[in-house]
Write a protein that holds these residues in place. Structure first.
Motif, PDB file in Angstrom:
ATOM      1  N   LEU A  34      35.110  49.302  24.450  1.00  0.00           N
ATOM      2  CA  LEU A  34      34.439  49.027  25.485  1.00  0.00           C
ATOM      3  C   LEU A  34      35.404  48.235  26.467  1.00  0.00           C
ATOM      4  N   THR A  35      36.334  47.546  26.113  1.00  0.00           N
ATOM      5  CA  THR A  35      37.370  46.897  27.049  1.00  0.00           C
ATOM      6  C   THR A  35      38.066  47.799  27.537  1.00  0.00           C
ATOM      7  N   ALA A  36      38.635  48.930  26.702  1.00  0.00           N
ATOM      8  CA  ALA A  36      39.506  49.919  27.273  1.00  0.00           C
ATOM      9  C   ALA A  36      38.652  50.883  28.445  1.00  0.00           C
ATOM     10  N   PHE A  37      37.501  51.079  28.040  1.00  0.00           N
ATOM     11  CA  PHE A  37      36.767  51.642  28.755  1.00  0.00           C
ATOM     12  C   PHE A  37      36.657  51.100  30.290  1.00  0.00           C
ATOM     13  N   GLY A  38      36.630  49.861  30.325  1.00  0.00           N
ATOM     14  CA  GLY A  38      36.378  49.132  31.489  1.00  0.00           C
ATOM     15  C   GLY A  38      37.913  48.755  32.210  1.00  0.00           C
ATOM     16  N   ASP A  39      38.937  49.235  31.611  1.00  0.00           N
ATOM     17  CA  ASP A  39      40.194  48.759  32.095  1.00  0.00           C
ATOM     18  C   ASP A  39      40.634  49.464  33.433  1.00  0.00           C
ATOM     19  N   MET A  40      41.241  48.819  34.269  1.00  0.00           N
ATOM     20  CA  MET A  40      41.668  49.745  35.401  1.00  0.00           C
ATOM     21  C   MET A  40      43.081  50.042  35.048  1.00  0.00           C
ATOM     22  N   TYR A  41      43.227  51.249  34.570  1.00  0.00           N
ATOM     23  CA  TYR A  41      44.755  51.741  34.015  1.00  0.00           C
ATOM     24  C   TYR A  41      45.253  52.184  35.800  1.00  0.00           C
ATOM     25  N   GLY A  42      46.664  51.665  35.748  1.00  0.00           N
ATOM     26  CA  GLY A  42      47.363  52.142  37.037  1.00  0.00           C
ATOM     27  C   GLY A  42      47.579  50.859  37.909  1.00  0.00           C
ATOM     28  N   GLN A  43      46.430  49.820  37.523  1.00  0.00           N
ATOM     29  CA  GLN A  43      46.645  48.549  38.402  1.00  0.00           C
ATOM     30  C   GLN A  43      47.702  47.832  38.293  1.00  0.00           C
ATOM     31  N   PRO A  44      48.014  46.957  38.995  1.00  0.00           N
ATOM     32  CA  PRO A  44      48.932  46.068  38.572  1.00  0.00           C
ATOM     33  C   PRO A  44      48.570  45.009  37.553  1.00  0.00           C
ATOM     34  N   TYR A  45      49.397  44.631  36.747  1.00  0.00           N
ATOM     35  CA  TYR A  45      49.160  44.035  35.393  1.00  0.00           C
ATOM     36  C   TYR A  45      48.379  42.721  35.681  1.00  0.00           C
ATOM     37  N   ALA A  46      48.599  41.926  36.655  1.00  0.00           N
ATOM     38  CA  ALA A  46      47.819  40.761  37.064  1.00  0.00           C
ATOM     39  C   ALA A  46      46.277  41.223  37.285  1.00  0.00           C
ATOM     40  N   ALA A  47      46.208  42.070  37.988  1.00  0.00           N
ATOM     41  CA  ALA A  47      44.770  42.470  38.095  1.00  0.00           C
ATOM     42  C   ALA A  47      44.041  43.120  37.029  1.00  0.00           C
ATOM     43  N   ARG A  48      44.957  43.815  36.252  1.00  0.00           N
ATOM     44  CA  ARG A  48      44.276  44.222  34.966  1.00  0.00           C
ATOM     45  C   ARG A  48      43.940  43.302  34.245  1.00  0.00           C
ATOM     46  N   ALA A  49      44.689  41.989  34.067  1.00  0.00           N
ATOM     47  CA  ALA A  49      44.203  40.816  33.178  1.00  0.00           C
ATOM     48  C   ALA A  49      43.192  40.289  33.538  1.00  0.00           C
TER      49      ALA A  49
END
Length: 689
Positions: free
Chosen positions: A55-70
């Motif tokens: 579920l966390t991977a499902f909601g992850d913003m792949y391609g975003q800056p790492y800080a925003a993804r964190a």
């Protein structure tokens, strides 16, 4: 049927290169805890860990800056755990669970930060049929943290990758625009460049607060935007100089190559850009100017074109200096050679509005439909009812057309994926087979999710089934039940999209059209007042208004029985031409002496006309009569003729400089007036009554 066939064809295409490394990371993050649970003799605990990672991977913003993804993952992990706990707590209070799911689903439809994972977690917890407690939620938190650690492990080494990718794509698109001055595909190249600059500005906004290298990206994007604007102006000037088009094209092509070299950190590109424009200026200066009006007009246009090329060369130099100064820690240049799509948090350029929530109508539709789905499945509490609800959560989209496509792909993917998984587990039953299937399906699913929802449905459906029902064998009977419930959920999603506020966009068109006119009036007013420093901001606002109207028209086309008015489609084309006219006028007037009263009068009249029509459209009143501004234009034409006579008489450089601006401004003014009047006429025709 044609729509379903088209959805299947498009949904199972691969328009871009899939990110295989990211897919493998997700597969390992989900399958690893599952294998650990099997080896430790606690398969159910491993399943909860794996579900949290999924579920966390499902909601992850792949391609975003790492800080925003964190930041996003931290919020998602907390919300997923809260959703699971709420579902467990409300398992004995089913009607409260219905209300809670409706609220959580509506929040996910309205705000991207929330998304659908908390709703999935709530439904999963509700159907677990175990006492409420902190065991499953805590395990899901640990699983989410495991995925976050793996996904962010390369942060120190590759923190600039999304930014570098977006900037590289913008450089290639802007260079392609320079290459295509003479091409018939100019509009397509312009659109690609504007979208790439939007993505670059978005990524730059996300990195702006990091450090010097991150902040310099903002200046990098600004330099590319300047090159974009000057190229748009150069295209119009090129059309007015038929005898010198080949020369302008050659210089532009060289500058495009220099831009690519400069962006790669090669100093030669910067030096070459300045040299080629200097050579072109020297070649033009060596010509003997003719005394006839045609020769004077051509010289004036070429002088302005040379100034645009000079500004483009300066922009190339700026790009080269920034690329040479700031090198990410990995030892690579700021711009990698590989092309990929970049994403960001905020849009900050004229031609694309910032991504926001999906709107209150969609949020209300999704929340109400999810609650109805949950209520219908209360009698199927024991085992499979969640799949009906899951389908509704995934299938309901902001428009009816998008919902149809999503339902078709979801049902087709579920049939194929569930059948394939059932076949695998029937042939080789056992927990290790499930772990291996989860690894393969997770890797393929998350890899292809970025480029194809159809393939994502094939692999994600059985993956979610095996994680949420780990102790239940996925045999043919179970697969058939789930497929039937998925189809039923799709039918409910279609009914909701058709019956609940199906034509909300039609009521927004009047206000959006009025906003379009008002913002373009403000753009023209900035030119009239000579406030060229505000021109980029005004162009941004006008482009954003146009994109809002375009987005609404696109949604209207996908509503049942909806059709976007042709007049407003034409108005969008005219609005883009009007912005190009304004860009050209800005390039002409920049650095010039104060314009004549006649020029300012024409621009004021254009702005007044757009303002008046916009106000009439907004209030539903008849618009004022059209005014062709011919008197002001004739006055401008007389000024050009007078300047030509002075220049032919050898009055000096100052006269020739004024002539250059007047000659290039005059056709741009005519074009701007025509496009503004046509724009007002098209909007008026749509809202005449």
């Amino acid at each position: 049927m044609r729509g379903a066939a088209r959805a299947l064809r498009d949904g199972f295409s691969l328009p871009a290169r899939p990110p295989w490394g990211y897919g493998l990371l997700c597969g390992l993050a989900v399958a690893g805890p599952l294998l650990a649970g099997v080896l430790a003799g606690r398969p159910q605990s491993g399943a909860f860990l794996a579900l949290g990672a999924y579920l966390t991977a499902f909601g992850d913003m792949y391609g975003q800056p790492y800080a925003a993804r964190a930041r996003s993952m931290a919020i998602k992990i907390v919300l997923i755990a809260g959703g699971c706990w709420l579902g467990l707590y409300l398992a004995d209070r089913p009607w409260w669970a219905v209300l809670a799911l409706g609220a959580v689903a509506a929040a996910g439809g309205r705000w991207r930060t929330v998304g659908t994972p908390p709703a999935f977690a709530l439904v999963t917890g509700f159907y677990l049929a175990v006492p409420a407690g902190f065991g499953p939620p805590e395990l899901m938190v640990l699983g989410g943290l495991l995925y976050a650690v793996l996904a962010l492990a390369l942060w120190p080494l590759r923190r600039f990758d999304p930014l570098a990718t977006a900037l590289g794509e913008a450089v290639r698109a802007v260079a392609g625009l320079l290459d295509g001055l003479a091409g018939d595909d100019w509009d397509d190249r312009r659109e690609r460049a504007s979208k790439a600059l939007d993505t670059a500005a978005t990524a730059s906004a996300s990195f702006e607060s990091m450090d010097a290298a991150g902040r310099s990206a903002d200046a990098y994007v600004e330099a590319l935007v300047r090159i974009f604007h000057e190229t748009v102006a150069l295209r119009a000037l090129r059309a007015a100089a038929p005898d010198e088009q080949d020369g302008i094209d050659d210089v532009a092509t060289t500058l495009a190559a220099d831009l690519r070299e400069a962006a790669d950190g090669r100093r030669a590109g910067v030096v070459e850009a300045l040299a080629v424009t200097a050579d072109y200026a020297e070649r033009l200066g060596a010509r003997e100017p003719g005394a006839d009006p045609a020769a004077l007009r051509s010289a004036a246009v070429l002088g302005q074109a040379r100034r645009c090329l000079d500004r483009i060369a300066v922009g190339v130099r700026t790009v080269g200096l920034l690329a040479a100064r700031h090198v990410p820690p990995a030892g690579r240049g700021l711009l990698p050679g590989k092309s990929a799509a970049g994403r960001g948090l905020f849009a900050r350029v004229p031609w694309k509005p910032p991504p926001g929530g999906s709107g209150t109508e969609h949020a209300g539709r999704l929340g109400l439909t999810a609650a109805v789905a949950m209520a219908l499945m209360l009698g199927v509490h024991e085992q499979y009812g969640k799949w009906f609800v899951f389908t509704v959560l995934l299938a309901v989209r902001p428009t009816y057309g998008d919902t149809v496509e999503r339902v078709v792909l979801r049902v087709a993917g579920t049939v194929a994926g569930a059948a394939g998984a059932a076949l695998i587990l029937a042939a080789v039953p056992g927990p290790y087979t499930i772990v291996g299937t989860v690894l393969v399906f997770g890797t393929l699913g998350f890899t292809l999710r970025e480029v194809s929802f159809g393939y994502w449905s094939i692999f994600a459906t059985p993956l979610a089934m095996m994680l949420t029902d780990f102790s239940t064998r996925l045999d043919w009977k179970a697969a058939g039940i789930r497929v039937a419930l998925t189809a039923g959920g799709g039918v409910l999603a279609l009914a909701a999209a058709r019956l609940l506020w199906p034509r909300g966009q039609a009521g927004r068109l009047r206000g959006l059209a009025a906003e379009l006119l008002r913002e373009h009036a403000c753009l023209v007013r900035a030119l009239a007042e000579g406030d060229l420093d505000r021109l980029p901001d005004r162009t941004e606002s006008a482009g954003t208004a146009a994109d809002r109207l375009r987005e609404s028209l696109d949604k209207l086309d996908k509503e049942p029985g909806g059709r976007a008015p042709a007049e407003l489609r034409t108005a969008l084309t005219l609005a883009r031409k009007l912005r190009d006219d304004a860009i050209l006028l800005g390039a002409v007037l920049r650095g010039a002496e104060p314009g004549s009263d006649a020029t300012a009068g024409v621009l004021d009249a254009v702005a007044d006309r757009l303002d008046a029509v916009g106000q009439a459209v907004r209030e539903g009143e008849p618009p004022p009569a059209a005014d062709a501004f011919e008197s002001q234009l004739d006055e401008v034409a007389r000024e050009v003729s007078s300047l030509m006579e002075e220049a032919a008489a050898g009055e000096g450089t100052a006269v020739r400089r004024r002539l250059r601006h007047a000659v290039t401004a005059h056709p741009a003014l005519r074009s701007l007036c025509k496009d503004a009047l046509d724009l007002a006429a098209e909007v008026t025709a749509r809202f005449r009554t």
